[in-house]
Design a protein around this motif. Structure first.
Motif, PDB file in Angstrom:
ATOM      1  N   LYS A   2      -7.784   0.153  81.255  1.00  5.86           N
ATOM      2  CA  LYS A   2      -9.268  -0.208  80.623  1.00  5.86           C
ATOM      3  C   LYS A   2      -9.585   0.689  78.518  1.00  5.86           C
ATOM      4  CE  LYS A   2     -13.164   3.358  81.789  1.00  5.86           C
ATOM      5  NZ  LYS A   2     -14.536   2.366  82.694  1.00  5.86           N
ATOM      6  N   PHE A   3     -10.716   0.243  78.573  1.00  5.05           N
ATOM      7  CA  PHE A   3     -10.674   0.695  76.806  1.00  5.05           C
ATOM      8  C   PHE A   3     -11.190   1.702  76.878  1.00  5.05           C
ATOM      9  CE2 PHE A   3      -8.719  -3.614  76.588  1.00  5.05           C
ATOM     10  CZ  PHE A   3      -7.799  -3.264  75.180  1.00  5.05           C
ATOM     11  N   THR A   4     -11.519   3.058  76.337  1.00  4.72           N
ATOM     12  CA  THR A   4     -12.229   3.992  76.381  1.00  4.72           C
ATOM     13  C   THR A   4     -12.847   4.076  75.000  1.00  4.72           C
ATOM     14  OG1 THR A   4     -10.515   5.386  76.796  1.00  4.72           O
ATOM     15  CG2 THR A   4     -11.975   4.796  78.302  1.00  4.72           C
ATOM     16  N   ASN A   5     -13.767   4.947  74.317  1.00  9.55           N
ATOM     17  CA  ASN A   5     -13.449   5.576  73.130  1.00  9.55           C
ATOM     18  C   ASN A   5     -13.864   5.100  72.120  1.00  9.55           C
ATOM     19  OD1 ASN A   5     -12.653   8.586  74.653  1.00  9.55           O
ATOM     20  ND2 ASN A   5     -11.046   8.236  74.078  1.00  9.55           N
ATOM     21  N   PHE A   6     -14.843   4.437  72.452  1.00  9.01           N
ATOM     22  CA  PHE A   6     -15.110   2.844  70.583  1.00  9.01           C
ATOM     23  C   PHE A   6     -16.213   4.222  70.287  1.00  9.01           C
ATOM     24  CE2 PHE A   6     -14.073  -0.223  74.546  1.00  9.01           C
ATOM     25  CZ  PHE A   6     -13.801  -1.030  73.327  1.00  9.01           C
ATOM     26  N   HIS A   7     -15.625   3.876  68.946  1.00 11.95           N
ATOM     27  CA  HIS A   7     -16.361   4.201  67.473  1.00 11.95           C
ATOM     28  C   HIS A   7     -16.584   2.707  66.579  1.00 11.95           C
ATOM     29  CE1 HIS A   7     -12.521   4.976  67.055  1.00 11.95           C
ATOM     30  NE2 HIS A   7     -12.210   4.395  65.558  1.00 11.95           N
ATOM     31  N   GLY A  22     -11.734   0.824  70.087  1.00  5.92           N
ATOM     32  CA  GLY A  22     -11.669   1.860  70.827  1.00  5.92           C
ATOM     33  C   GLY A  22      -9.757   1.730  71.696  1.00  5.92           C
ATOM     34  N   GLU A  23     -10.185   2.588  72.007  1.00  3.53           N
ATOM     35  CA  GLU A  23      -8.062   2.654  72.457  1.00  3.53           C
ATOM     36  C   GLU A  23      -7.725   2.613  74.729  1.00  3.53           C
ATOM     37  OE1 GLU A  23      -8.153   7.116  73.042  1.00  3.53           O
ATOM     38  OE2 GLU A  23      -7.384   6.045  70.904  1.00  3.53           O
ATOM     39  N   ALA A  24      -6.905   1.845  74.613  1.00  6.07           N
ATOM     40  CA  ALA A  24      -6.558   2.430  76.154  1.00  6.07           C
ATOM     41  C   ALA A  24      -4.976   2.957  76.394  1.00  6.07           C
ATOM     42  CB  ALA A  24      -6.368   0.294  77.123  1.00  6.07           C
ATOM     43  N   ARG A  25      -5.270   3.951  77.594  1.00  7.66           N
ATOM     44  CA  ARG A  25      -3.879   4.779  76.740  1.00  7.66           C
ATOM     45  C   ARG A  25      -2.755   4.656  78.323  1.00  7.66           C
ATOM     46  NH1 ARG A  25      -2.505   8.140  73.274  1.00  7.66           N
ATOM     47  NH2 ARG A  25      -4.568   8.182  71.346  1.00  7.66           N
TER      48      ARG A  25
END
Length: 65
Positions: A2-7, A22-25
């Motif tokens: 899951k990718f989050t924090n899109f900008h 965005g990023e996936a951790r």
């Protein structure tokens, strides 16, 4: 994954031609993938491309050169 924090990319201009990043951790918080998509893609049409962090850094450095 899951990718989050899109900008919106700081290099994107005004209007609808924008790149979102965005990023996936991993579960330990380590950055696992960098994801990006084109703002023209909406809803079910949206395709998020995920790459290794090192690949993203290499891409950004090559564009800046």
């Amino acid at each position: 994954m899951k990718f989050t924090n899109f900008h919106k990319s700081t290099r994107s201009g005004v209007g609808e031609n924008c790149l979102f990043k965005g990023e996936a951790r991993d579960t330990d918080g380590t950055l696992a993938k960098v994801g990006f998509y084109d703002s023209k893609q909406q809803g079910k049409e949206r395709v998020i491309i995920g790459v290794a962090p090192a690949a993203w850094t290499a891409f950004v450095n090559s564009v800046r050169a």
